[in-house]
Motif scaffolding. Structure first.
Motif, mmCIF file in Angstrom:
data_model
loop_
_atom_site.group_PDB
_atom_site.id
_atom_site.type_symbol
_atom_site.label_atom_id
_atom_site.label_comp_id
_atom_site.label_asym_id
_atom_site.label_seq_id
_atom_site.Cartn_x
_atom_site.Cartn_y
_atom_site.Cartn_z
ATOM 1 N N LYS A 65 0.825 -1.197 0.000
ATOM 2 C CA LYS A 65 0.000 0.000 0.000
ATOM 3 C C LYS A 65 0.862 1.250 0.000
ATOM 4 O O LYS A 65 1.819 1.359 0.755
ATOM 5 N N GLU A 66 0.520 2.185 -0.868
ATOM 6 C CA GLU A 66 1.173 3.491 -0.886
ATOM 7 C C GLU A 66 0.092 4.551 -1.018
ATOM 8 O O GLU A 66 -0.699 4.534 -1.956
ATOM 9 N N THR A 318 -3.210 -0.798 -6.208
ATOM 10 C CA THR A 318 -2.666 -0.275 -7.466
ATOM 11 C C THR A 318 -3.359 1.031 -7.844
ATOM 12 O O THR A 318 -2.721 1.965 -8.336
ATOM 13 N N TYR A 321 -1.905 3.764 -5.610
ATOM 14 C CA TYR A 321 -0.577 4.138 -6.100
ATOM 15 C C TYR A 321 -0.706 5.054 -7.315
ATOM 16 O O TYR A 321 -0.067 6.110 -7.390
ATOM 17 N N SER A 325 0.867 8.417 -5.924
ATOM 18 C CA SER A 325 2.325 8.297 -5.843
ATOM 19 C C SER A 325 3.043 9.348 -6.690
ATOM 20 O O SER A 325 2.709 9.545 -7.866
ATOM 21 N N PRO A 341 1.318 -1.865 -8.028
ATOM 22 C CA PRO A 341 1.947 -0.591 -7.677
ATOM 23 C C PRO A 341 3.401 -0.545 -8.137
ATOM 24 O O PRO A 341 4.194 -1.437 -7.826
#
Length: 382
Positions: A65-66, A318, A321, A325, A341
Protein backbone atom coordinates in the motif's frame (compact mmCIF):
# COMPACT_ATOMS: atom_id res chain seq x y z
CA UNK A 1 5.44 -22.62 -8.44
CA UNK A 2 7.35 -20.15 -6.28
CA UNK A 3 8.22 -20.52 -2.59
CA UNK A 4 5.44 -18.24 -1.35
CA UNK A 5 2.90 -20.18 -3.45
CA UNK A 6 4.07 -23.38 -1.82
CA UNK A 7 3.72 -21.85 1.65
CA UNK A 8 0.14 -20.73 1.04
CA UNK A 9 -0.72 -24.00 -0.69
CA UNK A 10 0.51 -25.94 2.31
CA UNK A 11 -1.28 -23.60 4.71
CA UNK A 12 -4.73 -24.14 3.22
CA UNK A 13 -4.33 -27.78 2.29
CA UNK A 14 -4.58 -27.41 -1.49
CA UNK A 15 -2.17 -29.48 -3.62
CA UNK A 16 0.74 -27.43 -4.94
CA UNK A 17 0.06 -28.20 -8.59
CA UNK A 18 -3.49 -26.86 -8.17
CA UNK A 19 -2.36 -23.46 -6.98
CA UNK A 20 -2.68 -20.97 -9.83
CA UNK A 21 -2.70 -17.23 -9.29
CA UNK A 22 -5.32 -14.59 -10.07
CA UNK A 23 -6.58 -14.20 -13.65
CA UNK A 24 -4.39 -16.99 -15.01
CA UNK A 25 -6.35 -19.31 -12.75
CA UNK A 26 -9.68 -18.06 -14.08
CA UNK A 27 -8.62 -18.39 -17.71
CA UNK A 28 -7.44 -21.92 -17.00
CA UNK A 29 -10.85 -22.94 -15.68
CA UNK A 30 -12.59 -21.37 -18.65
CA UNK A 31 -10.43 -22.80 -21.40
CA UNK A 32 -8.64 -25.91 -20.17
CA UNK A 33 -10.75 -28.97 -19.67
CA UNK A 34 -8.25 -30.65 -17.38
CA UNK A 35 -8.56 -27.81 -14.85
CA UNK A 36 -12.35 -27.94 -14.95
CA UNK A 37 -12.23 -31.68 -14.33
CA UNK A 38 -9.66 -31.40 -11.56
CA UNK A 39 -11.38 -28.61 -9.68
CA UNK A 40 -14.73 -30.36 -9.79
CA UNK A 41 -13.21 -32.81 -7.31
CA UNK A 42 -11.70 -30.21 -4.98
CA UNK A 43 -14.21 -27.37 -5.30
CA UNK A 44 -15.73 -28.14 -1.92
CA UNK A 45 -12.28 -28.15 -0.32
CA UNK A 46 -11.48 -24.76 -1.83
CA UNK A 47 -14.69 -23.26 -0.50
CA UNK A 48 -14.01 -24.54 3.02
CA UNK A 49 -10.60 -22.89 3.05
CA UNK A 50 -11.57 -19.43 1.78
CA UNK A 51 -11.09 -17.68 5.11
CA UNK A 52 -7.74 -19.38 5.72
CA UNK A 53 -6.58 -18.44 2.24
CA UNK A 54 -7.45 -14.79 2.75
CA UNK A 55 -5.50 -14.74 6.01
CA UNK A 56 -2.48 -16.26 4.32
CA UNK A 57 -2.65 -13.98 1.32
CA UNK A 58 -2.79 -10.89 3.50
CA UNK A 59 0.68 -11.50 4.87
CA UNK A 60 2.39 -13.39 2.08
CA UNK A 61 1.43 -11.93 -1.27
CA UNK A 62 -0.05 -8.94 -2.98
CA UNK A 63 0.99 -5.37 -3.61
CA UNK A 64 2.17 -2.94 -0.98
CA UNK A 65 0.00 0.00 0.00
CA UNK A 66 1.17 3.49 -0.89
CA UNK A 67 -0.98 6.50 -0.06
CA UNK A 68 -0.07 10.18 0.25
CA UNK A 69 -1.69 13.14 1.98
CA UNK A 70 -4.78 14.48 0.20
CA UNK A 71 -5.92 17.22 2.57
CA UNK A 72 -7.83 19.93 0.75
CA UNK A 73 -8.36 17.79 -2.35
CA UNK A 74 -11.57 16.34 -3.78
CA UNK A 75 -11.93 12.78 -5.06
CA UNK A 76 -14.83 11.21 -6.94
CA UNK A 77 -15.09 7.42 -7.06
CA UNK A 78 -17.65 5.68 -9.26
CA UNK A 79 -18.71 2.42 -7.66
CA UNK A 80 -17.25 3.95 -4.51
CA UNK A 81 -19.64 2.39 -1.99
CA UNK A 82 -18.76 -1.29 -2.47
CA UNK A 83 -15.81 -3.59 -3.08
CA UNK A 84 -12.61 -2.08 -4.45
CA UNK A 85 -14.29 1.29 -4.91
CA UNK A 86 -15.24 1.42 -1.24
CA UNK A 87 -11.69 0.60 -0.19
CA UNK A 88 -10.45 3.42 -2.42
CA UNK A 89 -12.99 5.78 -0.83
CA UNK A 90 -11.92 4.69 2.67
CA UNK A 91 -8.26 5.22 1.86
CA UNK A 92 -8.91 8.68 0.42
CA UNK A 93 -10.89 9.54 3.56
CA UNK A 94 -7.96 8.42 5.72
CA UNK A 95 -5.77 10.81 3.71
CA UNK A 96 -8.24 13.65 4.49
CA UNK A 97 -9.71 14.17 1.02
CA UNK A 98 -13.33 15.08 0.41
CA UNK A 99 -15.02 12.00 -1.05
CA UNK A 100 -17.88 11.81 -3.55
CA UNK A 101 -19.11 8.25 -4.12
CA UNK A 102 -21.33 7.58 -7.14
CA UNK A 103 -23.23 4.31 -7.55
CA UNK A 104 -26.71 2.80 -7.95
CA UNK A 105 -27.61 1.26 -4.59
CA UNK A 106 -28.80 3.71 -1.93
CA UNK A 107 -28.49 1.18 0.91
CA UNK A 108 -24.86 0.54 -0.02
CA UNK A 109 -24.25 4.27 -0.20
CA UNK A 110 -25.71 4.88 3.25
CA UNK A 111 -23.74 1.98 4.72
CA UNK A 112 -20.53 3.26 3.13
CA UNK A 113 -20.96 6.74 4.59
CA UNK A 114 -21.76 5.29 8.01
CA UNK A 115 -18.71 3.03 7.90
CA UNK A 116 -16.32 5.77 6.80
CA UNK A 117 -17.55 8.28 9.38
CA UNK A 118 -17.48 5.67 12.13
CA UNK A 119 -13.87 4.80 11.34
CA UNK A 120 -12.44 8.24 10.54
CA UNK A 121 -14.73 10.55 12.50
CA UNK A 122 -18.05 12.29 12.04
CA UNK A 123 -16.35 15.34 10.54
CA UNK A 124 -15.11 13.32 7.54
CA UNK A 125 -16.43 14.96 4.37
CA UNK A 126 -18.06 12.20 2.34
CA UNK A 127 -21.23 12.00 0.28
CA UNK A 128 -23.02 9.50 -1.92
CA UNK A 129 -24.87 10.28 -5.16
CA UNK A 130 -27.12 7.93 -7.08
CA UNK A 131 -26.36 7.22 -10.73
CA UNK A 132 -26.78 4.26 -13.06
CA UNK A 133 -23.65 4.17 -15.24
CA UNK A 134 -25.66 2.24 -17.81
CA UNK A 135 -28.02 5.19 -18.37
CA UNK A 136 -26.51 8.04 -20.40
CA UNK A 137 -29.40 10.41 -19.68
CA UNK A 138 -28.95 9.95 -15.95
CA UNK A 139 -25.19 10.37 -16.31
CA UNK A 140 -25.70 13.70 -18.05
CA UNK A 141 -27.91 15.04 -15.26
CA UNK A 142 -25.81 13.75 -12.36
CA UNK A 143 -22.35 14.68 -13.57
CA UNK A 144 -23.43 18.05 -14.94
CA UNK A 145 -24.75 18.86 -11.47
CA UNK A 146 -21.49 17.73 -9.86
CA UNK A 147 -19.43 19.85 -12.26
CA UNK A 148 -21.51 22.93 -11.54
CA UNK A 149 -21.55 22.36 -7.78
CA UNK A 150 -17.91 21.54 -7.03
CA UNK A 151 -15.06 24.05 -6.98
CA UNK A 152 -12.41 21.47 -7.83
CA UNK A 153 -11.85 17.80 -8.69
CA UNK A 154 -8.38 16.40 -8.08
CA UNK A 155 -8.97 12.67 -8.43
CA UNK A 156 -11.44 10.79 -10.62
CA UNK A 157 -11.44 7.03 -10.05
CA UNK A 158 -13.64 5.04 -12.43
CA UNK A 159 -14.22 1.90 -10.39
CA UNK A 160 -17.85 1.09 -11.25
CA UNK A 161 -18.42 -1.95 -13.40
CA UNK A 162 -19.91 -5.36 -13.97
CA UNK A 163 -18.09 -8.66 -14.19
CA UNK A 164 -18.32 -11.18 -17.02
CA UNK A 165 -22.00 -11.88 -17.43
CA UNK A 166 -24.54 -12.95 -20.01
CA UNK A 167 -25.18 -10.70 -22.97
CA UNK A 168 -27.76 -8.07 -22.11
CA UNK A 169 -28.52 -4.49 -23.07
CA UNK A 170 -28.33 -1.48 -20.77
CA UNK A 171 -30.91 1.31 -20.56
CA UNK A 172 -29.66 2.82 -23.83
CA UNK A 173 -29.78 -0.42 -25.81
CA UNK A 174 -26.02 -1.02 -25.66
CA UNK A 175 -24.22 -4.16 -24.50
CA UNK A 176 -24.16 -3.76 -20.72
CA UNK A 177 -20.46 -4.57 -20.38
CA UNK A 178 -19.41 -1.91 -22.87
CA UNK A 179 -22.07 0.52 -21.66
CA UNK A 180 -21.31 0.40 -17.94
CA UNK A 181 -17.60 -0.43 -17.89
CA UNK A 182 -16.58 1.99 -20.62
CA UNK A 183 -19.14 4.22 -22.37
CA UNK A 184 -20.94 5.54 -19.29
CA UNK A 185 -17.66 6.40 -17.59
CA UNK A 186 -16.30 7.91 -20.80
CA UNK A 187 -19.29 10.27 -20.81
CA UNK A 188 -18.92 11.03 -17.10
CA UNK A 189 -15.28 11.95 -17.72
CA UNK A 190 -16.26 14.26 -20.56
CA UNK A 191 -18.78 16.08 -18.37
CA UNK A 192 -16.27 16.47 -15.53
CA UNK A 193 -13.22 17.31 -17.63
CA UNK A 194 -13.62 21.13 -17.56
CA UNK A 195 -13.63 20.94 -13.75
CA UNK A 196 -10.55 18.71 -13.74
CA UNK A 197 -8.76 21.04 -16.15
CA UNK A 198 -9.66 24.06 -14.03
CA UNK A 199 -8.27 22.27 -10.97
CA UNK A 200 -5.00 21.57 -12.80
CA UNK A 201 -4.47 25.32 -13.21
CA UNK A 202 -4.93 26.19 -9.55
CA UNK A 203 -1.80 27.49 -7.77
CA UNK A 204 0.25 24.96 -5.78
CA UNK A 205 -1.98 22.09 -6.91
CA UNK A 206 -0.61 18.65 -7.84
CA UNK A 207 -1.62 17.42 -11.28
CA UNK A 208 -5.12 15.87 -11.14
CA UNK A 209 -5.36 12.19 -12.03
CA UNK A 210 -7.93 10.02 -13.76
CA UNK A 211 -7.75 6.31 -12.98
CA UNK A 212 -9.68 3.53 -14.73
CA UNK A 213 -9.81 -0.01 -13.39
CA UNK A 214 -9.15 -2.33 -16.31
CA UNK A 215 -8.07 -5.98 -16.11
CA UNK A 216 -5.59 -8.51 -17.44
CA UNK A 217 -8.67 -10.15 -18.93
CA UNK A 218 -8.58 -7.46 -21.62
CA UNK A 219 -6.58 -10.15 -23.42
CA UNK A 220 -9.80 -12.13 -23.90
CA UNK A 221 -11.38 -9.49 -26.15
CA UNK A 222 -12.36 -11.02 -29.50
CA UNK A 223 -9.58 -10.77 -32.08
CA UNK A 224 -12.13 -9.40 -34.56
CA UNK A 225 -12.95 -6.38 -32.36
CA UNK A 226 -13.17 -3.24 -34.49
CA UNK A 227 -15.09 -0.68 -32.40
CA UNK A 228 -16.61 0.61 -35.62
CA UNK A 229 -20.38 0.37 -35.04
CA UNK A 230 -23.13 -0.37 -32.55
CA UNK A 231 -23.74 -3.63 -34.41
CA UNK A 232 -20.13 -4.59 -33.65
CA UNK A 233 -20.73 -3.86 -29.96
CA UNK A 234 -24.14 -5.55 -29.76
CA UNK A 235 -22.95 -8.95 -30.93
CA UNK A 236 -25.08 -11.38 -28.94
CA UNK A 237 -22.96 -14.33 -30.08
CA UNK A 238 -20.04 -13.27 -27.89
CA UNK A 239 -19.53 -15.07 -24.60
CA UNK A 240 -19.36 -13.44 -21.15
CA UNK A 241 -15.56 -13.29 -20.94
CA UNK A 242 -15.29 -11.89 -24.46
CA UNK A 243 -17.79 -9.15 -23.65
CA UNK A 244 -16.04 -8.35 -20.38
CA UNK A 245 -12.57 -8.51 -21.92
CA UNK A 246 -13.60 -6.16 -24.71
CA UNK A 247 -14.87 -3.57 -22.22
CA UNK A 248 -11.59 -3.73 -20.30
CA UNK A 249 -9.66 -3.41 -23.56
CA UNK A 250 -11.66 -0.25 -24.25
CA UNK A 251 -10.51 1.23 -20.94
CA UNK A 252 -6.82 0.85 -21.78
CA UNK A 253 -7.28 2.14 -25.33
CA UNK A 254 -9.45 5.03 -24.17
CA UNK A 255 -6.87 6.24 -21.67
CA UNK A 256 -3.85 5.94 -23.94
CA UNK A 257 -5.14 6.81 -27.39
CA UNK A 258 -8.15 8.86 -26.35
CA UNK A 259 -7.61 11.04 -23.30
CA UNK A 260 -3.84 11.26 -23.59
CA UNK A 261 -3.31 11.53 -27.34
CA UNK A 262 -6.49 13.33 -28.41
CA UNK A 263 -7.19 15.58 -25.43
CA UNK A 264 -4.41 16.16 -22.94
CA UNK A 265 -1.34 16.28 -25.18
CA UNK A 266 -2.85 18.68 -27.75
CA UNK A 267 -3.97 20.98 -24.93
CA UNK A 268 -0.77 20.65 -22.87
CA UNK A 269 -2.85 19.62 -19.86
CA UNK A 270 -1.09 18.97 -16.57
CA UNK A 271 -3.33 15.96 -15.93
CA UNK A 272 -2.45 12.27 -15.67
CA UNK A 273 -4.63 9.39 -16.87
CA UNK A 274 -3.75 5.81 -15.97
CA UNK A 275 -5.30 2.36 -16.40
CA UNK A 276 -4.73 -0.25 -13.69
CA UNK A 277 -5.24 -3.96 -13.15
CA UNK A 278 -6.38 -4.55 -9.55
CA UNK A 279 -5.87 -8.32 -9.72
CA UNK A 280 -8.49 -10.99 -9.12
CA UNK A 281 -10.21 -9.63 -6.03
CA UNK A 282 -12.52 -11.25 -3.49
CA UNK A 283 -15.59 -9.01 -3.85
CA UNK A 284 -19.31 -9.52 -4.38
CA UNK A 285 -18.81 -9.04 -8.13
CA UNK A 286 -17.33 -12.55 -8.30
CA UNK A 287 -20.83 -13.95 -7.75
CA UNK A 288 -21.65 -12.88 -11.31
CA UNK A 289 -19.64 -15.82 -12.64
CA UNK A 290 -22.61 -17.99 -11.64
CA UNK A 291 -24.89 -15.99 -13.93
CA UNK A 292 -22.35 -15.94 -16.74
CA UNK A 293 -21.73 -19.70 -16.65
CA UNK A 294 -24.66 -21.54 -15.05
CA UNK A 295 -23.79 -24.87 -13.49
CA UNK A 296 -20.47 -26.26 -12.31
CA UNK A 297 -18.16 -23.91 -14.22
CA UNK A 298 -19.77 -20.79 -12.78
CA UNK A 299 -19.64 -22.17 -9.25
CA UNK A 300 -15.98 -23.12 -9.64
CA UNK A 301 -15.08 -19.69 -10.99
CA UNK A 302 -16.84 -17.96 -8.12
CA UNK A 303 -15.33 -20.22 -5.45
CA UNK A 304 -11.86 -20.05 -6.97
CA UNK A 305 -11.96 -16.26 -7.25
CA UNK A 306 -13.10 -15.95 -3.65
CA UNK A 307 -10.50 -18.43 -2.46
CA UNK A 308 -7.34 -17.13 -4.09
CA UNK A 309 -8.29 -13.54 -4.87
CA UNK A 310 -6.80 -10.55 -3.15
CA UNK A 311 -8.81 -8.90 -0.42
CA UNK A 312 -10.75 -5.78 -1.51
CA UNK A 313 -8.23 -3.65 0.39
CA UNK A 314 -5.34 -5.22 -1.53
CA UNK A 315 -7.30 -4.82 -4.74
CA UNK A 316 -7.33 -1.06 -4.18
CA UNK A 317 -3.55 -0.71 -3.78
CA UNK A 318 -2.67 -0.27 -7.47
CA UNK A 319 -5.39 2.35 -7.84
CA UNK A 320 -4.12 4.21 -4.76
CA UNK A 321 -0.58 4.14 -6.10
CA UNK A 322 -1.72 5.45 -9.48
CA UNK A 323 -3.78 8.17 -7.81
CA UNK A 324 -1.25 9.48 -5.29
CA UNK A 325 2.32 8.30 -5.84
CA UNK A 326 4.88 10.94 -6.92
CA UNK A 327 6.53 8.24 -9.03
CA UNK A 328 3.80 8.57 -11.65
CA UNK A 329 5.05 12.02 -12.58
CA UNK A 330 8.70 11.25 -11.89
CA UNK A 331 8.62 8.33 -14.33
CA UNK A 332 6.36 10.06 -16.85
CA UNK A 333 3.75 7.32 -16.70
CA UNK A 334 0.93 9.26 -18.32
CA UNK A 335 -1.34 6.92 -20.27
CA UNK A 336 0.32 3.91 -18.66
CA UNK A 337 -1.17 0.55 -17.76
CA UNK A 338 -0.11 -0.68 -14.30
CA UNK A 339 -0.42 -4.30 -13.23
CA UNK A 340 0.71 -3.62 -9.64
CA UNK A 341 1.95 -0.59 -7.68
CA UNK A 342 5.10 0.64 -9.38
CA UNK A 343 4.92 -2.03 -12.08
CA UNK A 344 4.11 -1.37 -15.72
CA UNK A 345 1.86 -3.99 -17.26
CA UNK A 346 2.38 -5.43 -20.72
CA UNK A 347 -0.74 -4.78 -22.76
CA UNK A 348 -2.03 -7.06 -25.47
CA UNK A 349 -1.31 -6.20 -29.09
CA UNK A 350 -4.89 -4.93 -29.40
CA UNK A 351 -4.38 -2.59 -26.44
CA UNK A 352 -1.31 -1.19 -28.21
CA UNK A 353 -3.09 -0.47 -31.50
CA UNK A 354 -3.52 3.29 -32.07
CA UNK A 355 -5.95 2.73 -34.95
CA UNK A 356 -8.20 0.60 -32.76
CA UNK A 357 -7.96 3.29 -30.07
CA UNK A 358 -8.98 5.98 -32.55
CA UNK A 359 -11.95 3.88 -33.70
CA UNK A 360 -13.06 3.38 -30.09
CA UNK A 361 -12.91 7.11 -29.36
CA UNK A 362 -14.88 8.02 -32.49
CA UNK A 363 -17.50 5.34 -31.81
CA UNK A 364 -17.85 6.43 -28.18
CA UNK A 365 -18.51 10.03 -29.16
CA UNK A 366 -20.93 8.95 -31.90
CA UNK A 367 -22.92 6.70 -29.55
CA UNK A 368 -23.32 9.41 -26.91
CA UNK A 369 -24.54 11.86 -29.54
CA UNK A 370 -26.92 9.29 -31.03
CA UNK A 371 -28.45 8.50 -27.65
CA UNK A 372 -28.46 11.96 -26.02
CA UNK A 373 -28.26 14.50 -28.85
CA UNK A 374 -25.75 16.32 -31.01
CA UNK A 375 -24.81 18.71 -28.20
CA UNK A 376 -24.47 16.00 -25.55
CA UNK A 377 -20.67 16.11 -25.35
CA UNK A 378 -18.71 19.03 -24.01
CA UNK A 379 -15.84 20.34 -26.10
CA UNK A 380 -12.76 18.49 -24.82
CA UNK A 381 -10.69 21.60 -25.52
CA UNK A 382 -12.83 24.05 -23.55
Amino acid sequence: MGHRDAIVSQYVGIPKHAFIWNDVFIVSILYKKQFRTYFSSIGISITKHISKMQTALGSLIGPKKELHDLEGRVALVTGGALGIGYEVSRAFASAKAKIIMVSRDEDQGSAAITGIKKYFGSDTVVEWIHCDLGNLHEIKDVFTTIREKEDRLDLLVLSAGINANKYNLDYDGIDQHFGVNWLGQFYATNLLFPLIRRTSKMPSTPAPRIIVESSELHRLAPSATKFDSLDDINNSKLGPTQLYGRSKLAMILGIKYGLLERVMKPNADNIYAIAVHPGAVNTAIQQQWKDAYPGLTGKLLTNASLAIGRSPEQGAFTTLYAATSPEIEEKGWNGAYLSDPGKLGKESSQASDPKLGASLWTLSEDLVRQKIGENALLDWCS
